[in-house]
Design a protein around this motif. Structure first.
Motif, PDB file in Angstrom:
ATOM      1  N   LEU A 136       0.694  -0.955  -0.050  1.00 24.67           N
ATOM      2  CA  LEU A 136       0.253  -0.295   0.016  1.00 24.67           C
ATOM      3  C   LEU A 136       1.169   0.765   0.332  1.00 24.67           C
ATOM      4  CD1 LEU A 136      -2.981  -0.929   2.212  1.00 24.67           C
ATOM      5  CD2 LEU A 136      -3.149  -0.166   0.470  1.00 24.67           C
ATOM      6  N   ALA A 137       1.690   1.525   0.954  1.00 25.53           N
ATOM      7  CA  ALA A 137       2.844   2.203   0.843  1.00 25.53           C
ATOM      8  C   ALA A 137       3.903   2.671  -0.585  1.00 25.53           C
ATOM      9  CB  ALA A 137       3.823   2.062   1.277  1.00 25.53           C
ATOM     10  N   PHE A 182      -3.904   6.405   2.767  1.00 25.09           N
ATOM     11  CA  PHE A 182      -2.779   5.513   3.278  1.00 25.09           C
ATOM     12  C   PHE A 182      -3.399   4.419   4.965  1.00 25.09           C
ATOM     13  CE2 PHE A 182       0.836   3.940   5.085  1.00 25.09           C
ATOM     14  CZ  PHE A 182       0.953   2.768   5.000  1.00 25.09           C
ATOM     15  N   PRO A 183      -3.718   5.751   5.599  1.00 29.82           N
ATOM     16  CA  PRO A 183      -3.630   4.499   7.346  1.00 29.82           C
ATOM     17  C   PRO A 183      -5.162   4.276   7.178  1.00 29.82           C
ATOM     18  CG  PRO A 183      -3.337   6.858   7.354  1.00 29.82           C
ATOM     19  CD  PRO A 183      -2.630   7.063   5.951  1.00 29.82           C
ATOM     20  N   ALA A 216      -0.762   2.173  19.215  1.00 28.34           N
ATOM     21  CA  ALA A 216       0.692   2.623  18.286  1.00 28.34           C
ATOM     22  C   ALA A 216       1.585   1.531  17.081  1.00 28.34           C
ATOM     23  CB  ALA A 216       1.069   2.282  19.780  1.00 28.34           C
ATOM     24  N   ALA A 217       1.669   0.116  17.675  1.00 27.25           N
ATOM     25  CA  ALA A 217       2.212  -0.028  16.936  1.00 27.25           C
ATOM     26  C   ALA A 217       2.368  -0.241  15.523  1.00 27.25           C
ATOM     27  CB  ALA A 217       2.916  -2.056  17.124  1.00 27.25           C
ATOM     28  N   LEU A 218       1.008  -0.710  14.847  1.00 27.75           N
ATOM     29  CA  LEU A 218       0.193  -0.297  13.489  1.00 27.75           C
ATOM     30  C   LEU A 218       0.958   0.977  13.088  1.00 27.75           C
ATOM     31  CD1 LEU A 218      -1.002  -1.619  11.280  1.00 27.75           C
ATOM     32  CD2 LEU A 218      -2.870  -0.438  12.126  1.00 27.75           C
ATOM     33  N   ALA A 219       0.850   2.195  13.910  1.00 21.60           N
ATOM     34  CA  ALA A 219       0.334   3.858  13.486  1.00 21.60           C
ATOM     35  C   ALA A 219       2.404   3.484  12.789  1.00 21.60           C
ATOM     36  CB  ALA A 219       0.186   4.432  14.880  1.00 21.60           C
ATOM     37  N   ARG A 220       3.215   3.494  13.930  1.00 21.95           N
ATOM     38  CA  ARG A 220       4.755   2.798  13.716  1.00 21.95           C
ATOM     39  C   ARG A 220       5.136   2.263  12.506  1.00 21.95           C
ATOM     40  NH1 ARG A 220       5.535   1.706  20.165  1.00 21.95           N
ATOM     41  NH2 ARG A 220       6.405   4.350  19.821  1.00 21.95           N
ATOM     42  N   MET A 221       4.386   1.044  12.319  1.00 16.78           N
ATOM     43  CA  MET A 221       4.515   0.490  11.070  1.00 16.78           C
ATOM     44  C   MET A 221       4.194   0.880  10.096  1.00 16.78           C
ATOM     45  SD  MET A 221       3.315  -3.515  10.464  1.00 16.78           S
ATOM     46  CE  MET A 221       2.099  -2.975   9.544  1.00 16.78           C
ATOM     47  N   GLU A 222       3.173   1.567   9.687  1.00 18.79           N
ATOM     48  CA  GLU A 222       2.342   2.404   8.231  1.00 18.79           C
ATOM     49  C   GLU A 222       3.561   3.504   8.002  1.00 18.79           C
ATOM     50  OE1 GLU A 222      -2.081   2.904   8.831  1.00 18.79           O
ATOM     51  OE2 GLU A 222      -1.217   2.786  10.429  1.00 18.79           O
TER      52      GLU A 222
END
Length: 412
Positions: A128-129, A153-154, A364-370
């Motif tokens: 997606l990125a 994207f998110p 939080a971990a998902l936001a960082r990964m995105e």
């Protein structure tokens, strides 16, 4: 000067005026870190501006409660929300709850954001990125990065995780803008409380239909997990189920949008740090943390004292509320070296943008990964970038960031 500085927390336009906001918070940290604020249309509260005090409050979740005032809203909206909950309606998300109920409800969705689950999602997020950086190439050489990229994207990631159909994504985005942008004239649905509450009603109607569908035919997605979640053997209430969807679907993308767009703005304003990140791509992890500190999309949460207590020597009575000013904590001179310097290699970075303690952000971990995926794709392909107009921030007292980020760029 203390009153003038403290009143910024009761002024939605202050968060759209960064020099004024940071000047006020810097003054309060130095001269009145537990400042009493009594300004209509809000009920009084104490603004907590020091990092250490906020952490102490977040640690003691038996003394400092989320209910009945988890975020800053007007007195009229506060009364209406309480009456709705008493009647069996209204919004009651994870941020509204205290333990032990909070812990049990949080556990329903927690596995979806653990490292093993996110590792399985990594390939999709990376794809997606690339898709959205490719889109920048297609629509270039100029775009509004917020409207064209950072929102979508998110949004696509979190709503796909929930299992919602792609044709419903624009509706979820609009409702989220209306809910978090209630203080901003561009985003708000209307000026009256009834018009604003209609946004929640639209959310609830949508998710009530979704709940019925997933209970009848579970599909193995996060929406199914929420719809079929149980507490002490009993299904989640209708209010808790719909509220769970609302917080995941809205906060799950809007805060990340703010961090992504604000992070890119910071790189444009600090070209030396952008060049450094080009030369040292292994700094992407610390760069993302610095972007999150720099933007702090969630501006505050509130807590209410369950007993008489003190904060930094200031007496606070049972039933009085404190405003946890995360934006101020993330510029605290006692915690961060040169806090007003954007440093992609900053380490350690003890920011509080995801909160702290039992209410630490579930995603939080998902936001960082995105963010790592998007900037890891974007920066190596970026030949040049500059502003094509003035960045514009949203008025808010809760969640917010850039509304518009016009940029001109060259991408490979």
């Amino acid at each position: 000067m203390t009153d003038e500085a403290a009143n910024v927390f009761a002024d939605p336009t202050a968060y759209a005026d960064e020099p004024r906001l940071h000047a006020a918070m810097t003054y309060l940290r130095a001269h009145n870190p537990v400042a009493y604020v009594d300004k209509a249309p809000y009920r009084p509260f104490y603004a907590i501006t020091k990092h250490a005090d906020i952490m102490d409050i977040e640690r003691d979740n038996n003394l400092w409660l989320s209910e009945p005032r988890p975020v800053l809203v007007t007195a009229v909206a506060d009364d209406f929300a309480r009456s709705q909950l008493e009647s069996g309606a209204g919004l009651r998300t994870l941020i509204h709850m205290d333990d032990p109920h909070h812990k049990k409800v949080r556990a329903i969705g927690q596995d979806w954001f653990r490292p093993n689950a996110l590792r399985e999602l990594q390939v999709q997020v990376d794809a997606l990125a690339k898709r959205y950086v490719d889109k920048m190439v297609e629509i270039g050489p100029e775009c509004d990065f917020v409207e064209d990229i950072a929102i979508h994207f998110p949004l696509y990631v979190i709503l796909s995780l929930l299992g919602l159909p792609e044709e419903d994504f624009p509706r979820m985005h609009q409702l989220t803008q209306e809910m978090f942008g209630a203080d901003d004239k561009e985003y708000q649905r209307g000026a009256t409380l009834e018009e604003r509450m209609a946004t929640l009603l639209d959310f609830f109607n949508y998710f009530s239909t979704l709940t019925a569908s997933r209970r009848a035919n579970p599909t193995g997605d996060l929406a199914s997990a929420i719809a079929n979640g149980r507490i002490d053997g009993e299904p989640l209430s209708d209010v808790d189920t719909a509220s769970y969807y609302v917080i995941v679907a809205s906060a799950g993308h809007d805060t990340t949008k703010d961090a992504i767009s604000g992070g890119l703005r910071a790189l444009i304003e600090n070209p030396g740090e952008l060049d450094r990140l080009r030369r040292e791509p292994d700094l992407i992890g610390t760069a993302v943390e610095e972007m999150i500190r720099w933007t702090t999309p969630v501006k505050e949460f509130m807590r209410t004292a369950a007993a008489d207590t003190t904060v930094r020597g200031v007496p606070i009575s049972k039933g009085e509320s404190v405003y946890l000013a995360y934006t101020s904590a993330n510029r605290d001179e006692e915690i961060f070296d040169d806090p007003f310097t954007f440093d992609v290699g900053r380490f350690p970075n003890r920011h509080l943008a995801f909160g702290y303690g039992v209410h630490f952000c579930l995603g939080a971990a998902l936001a960082r990964m995105e963010m790592r995926s998007l900037f890891s794709e974007l920066i190596p392909r970026l030949d040049s970038i500059e502003f094509a107009g003035e960045p514009e921030l949203a008025a808010t007292v809760f969640v917010g960031g850039l509304k518009h980020l016009p940029i001109r760029y060259s991408l490979r």
